[in-house]
Design a protein around this motif. Structure first.
Motif, mmCIF file in Angstrom:
data_model
loop_
_atom_site.group_PDB
_atom_site.id
_atom_site.type_symbol
_atom_site.label_atom_id
_atom_site.label_comp_id
_atom_site.label_asym_id
_atom_site.label_seq_id
_atom_site.Cartn_x
_atom_site.Cartn_y
_atom_site.Cartn_z
ATOM 1 N N CYS B 181 0.842 -1.203 0.000
ATOM 2 C CA CYS B 181 0.000 0.000 0.000
ATOM 3 C C CYS B 181 0.878 1.255 0.000
ATOM 4 O O CYS B 181 0.639 2.197 -0.759
ATOM 5 N N TYR B 182 1.912 1.237 0.821
ATOM 6 C CA TYR B 182 2.811 2.387 0.907
ATOM 7 C C TYR B 182 3.524 2.615 -0.432
ATOM 8 O O TYR B 182 3.581 3.738 -0.947
ATOM 9 N N GLU B 183 4.033 1.532 -1.010
ATOM 10 C CA GLU B 183 4.794 1.681 -2.262
ATOM 11 C C GLU B 183 3.906 2.175 -3.400
ATOM 12 O O GLU B 183 4.314 3.010 -4.209
ATOM 13 N N ILE B 184 2.690 1.659 -3.452
ATOM 14 C CA ILE B 184 1.775 2.102 -4.528
ATOM 15 C C ILE B 184 1.371 3.557 -4.304
ATOM 16 O O ILE B 184 1.293 4.357 -5.246
ATOM 17 N N THR B 185 1.143 3.921 -3.048
ATOM 18 C CA THR B 185 0.803 5.324 -2.746
ATOM 19 C C THR B 185 1.936 6.254 -3.198
ATOM 20 O O THR B 185 1.689 7.301 -3.816
#
Lengths: 79, 400
Positions: B181-185
């Motif tokens: 989730c963090y990387e995609i954000t």
């Protein structure tokens, strides 16, 4: 010679300005028009939109979809 | 003369045994005029059976096209405190982990610049700060930025990605939902803040099929943890459950949607035919000490869900049956999303047409062909369904 980001931004701005009050453009509309008219690519169009918004010449608006418009007073805002 | 501050209709909503938003707004109203204004405008709305909010569509912070939802009172002379009442969506930390200190800072900042009212959290997952004036927006944004926060999405952009607590707190997580989730954000910051799509595009990450973030029903692109090998089974613990009185036949075996289990009560032996397992998590939820997801873990990636807003609700369909996301990384997915899905949808989608609706309109077969994804028999709408891909006779003959 390929159009620069500035050229594309200026061309986009003119389209939005001419349409103000009668037609609204989505970022994808402008991108399609620029790709066709200036034979530029989507990446340049994206950078041009970013430049237009960051400089305040255009703003994003949301009324039944997201559009790019000339900054103007919000109709719903109180006087 | 009637007491203008009285709120008899709203007061009714304080009388039940449940938490009351009216009680909370009244508490906030003791120290904040905007909160008091909301209360009184709402009472009038309830009395007149009319909503008195007007939609704003321009307000925002410099350079961003999302994150602020403009609202104005339709009765600014009667309720000047809420003449402007804009909402900010703030990108929540992955898994909604905060320190108490940062929550205090956000609340203090919001008491100073806004109504003090919050919604923790909105249905997409953002922290929602309810009600401020146009001239306060940049100050709020500046203070949020200093605290390490950023605005979330709104309008036709990538909406704030959200995930379940994943491996941080849950033993069923089949992949690192927080990291993904963090990387995609981070990767899609531009798409999150600068609306460029026909309509919104939501990512949600659920560590297992329990799907605590309702990814399969609410996100355009869902990542749901799963496994490929056999369920891990501890026979001694299964016996302990049976000895403790659990009716394994009725509560586990008969509720298995794949009908892949048999129970031998005499020998207290549960047998699983894993080739028929649908990875639904039901048996694992009922027998958490005895059963666990397999060891070969990854995600199923699905596409096309949405809640009912413009059109009706849609559930996702399987796009990639299994992907070892923790080891294979996200680069291939970025390419599929950007050069495939978004390119085709942005080029051909109608205004306010979600990607799931677009797929329905053009057909999944055509859509897959246009994004260049090879059809796979595992691409299904529901477990044990026929695949939605039609293989041409010509292709089959070529394969043979």
């Amino acid at each position: 010679m390929a159009a620069s980001i500035e050229d594309v931004a200026n061309a986009m701005f003119e389209i939005v300005k001419d349409g103000a009050g009668s037609k609204k453009y989505k970022p994808s509309d402008l991108t399609k028009m620029m790709v066709e008219k200036l034979e530029t690519d989507k990446k340049t169009c994206k950078a041009a939109i970013k430049e237009l918004v960051n400089s305040g010449r255009l703003v994003y608006t949301y009324f039944g979809g997201s559009f790019l418009e000339i900054p103007h007073k919000e109709g719903a805002a109180p006087d | 003369m009637a007491d203008e501050k009285a709120t008899p209709l709203l007061d009714e909503l304080e009388k039940g045994p449940y938490p009351s938003f009216v009680r909370e707004i009244k508490l906030a109203a003791k120290n904040n005029k905007m909160a008091a204004g909301v209360l009184h405008q709402l009472e009038k709305s309830y009395r007149d059976k009319i909503g008195y909010w007007k939609h704003g569509g321009i307000v925002g912070v410099m350079g961003y096209g999302g994150g602020v939802i403009g609202r104005y009172s339709a009765l600014p002379d009667d309720f000047p405190e809420v003449a402007h009442f804009h909402t900010l969506r703030v990108n929540q930390p992955a898994g909604w982990f905060y320190t108490a200190d940062v929550l205090r800072k956000i609340c203090d900042m919001w008491d100073k610049h806004g109504s003090g009212l919050t919604n923790m959290h909105g249905s997409t997952g953002d922290m929602v700060l309810l009600g401020t004036r146009t001239e306060e927006l940049e100050s709020v944004f500046g203070e949020l930025t200093k605290m390490g926060f950023d605005l979330g999405g709104s309008g036709s952009d990538v909406r704030t990605p959200s995930c379940c607590v994943g491996p941080a707190r849950c033993e069923w997580a089949c992949f690192d939902t927080l990291k993904t989730c963090y990387e995609i954000t981070q990767h899609y910051q531009d798409e999150l803040h600068r609306p460029a799509f026909p309509y919104k595009y939501k990512f949600k990450f659920a560590g297992c099929a329990n799907d605590c973030v309702a990814a399969i029903a609410r996100s355009d692109m869902s990542f749901i943890g799963t496994w490929k090998d056999d369920i891990q089974q501890d026979d001694e613990e299964i016996k302990n459950y049976a000895k403790a009185g659990l009716d394994i036949q009725s509560d586990v075996v008969e509720n298995c949607p794949g009908k892949c289990m048999t129970w031998d009560p005499d020998n207290m032996k549960l047998t699983i035919d894993n080739s028929y397992c649908l990875k639904c998590m039901h048996c694992i939820n009922v027998l958490p000490k005895a059963l666990r997801p397999g060891k070969q873990r990854g995600v199923t990636i699905l596409l096309g869900a949405k809640a009912p807003i413009v059109e009706g609700a849609l559930l996702s369909s399987v796009l990639i049956p299994f992907y070892d996301i923790d080891n294979e990384g996200l680069d291939d997915l970025f390419e599929l999303v950007e050069d495939g899905i978004w390119d085709v949808w942005t080029e051909n989608g109608k205004n306010r047409e979600r990607v799931g609706e677009f797929i329905q309109r053009v057909g999944m077969g055509n859509f897959l062909e246009s994004i260049g994804l090879e059809p796979d028999p595992h691409m299904i709408s529901h477990p044990r369904d026929n695949p939605y891909i039609f293989f041409d006779q010509e292709d089959e003959e070529e394969e043979a």
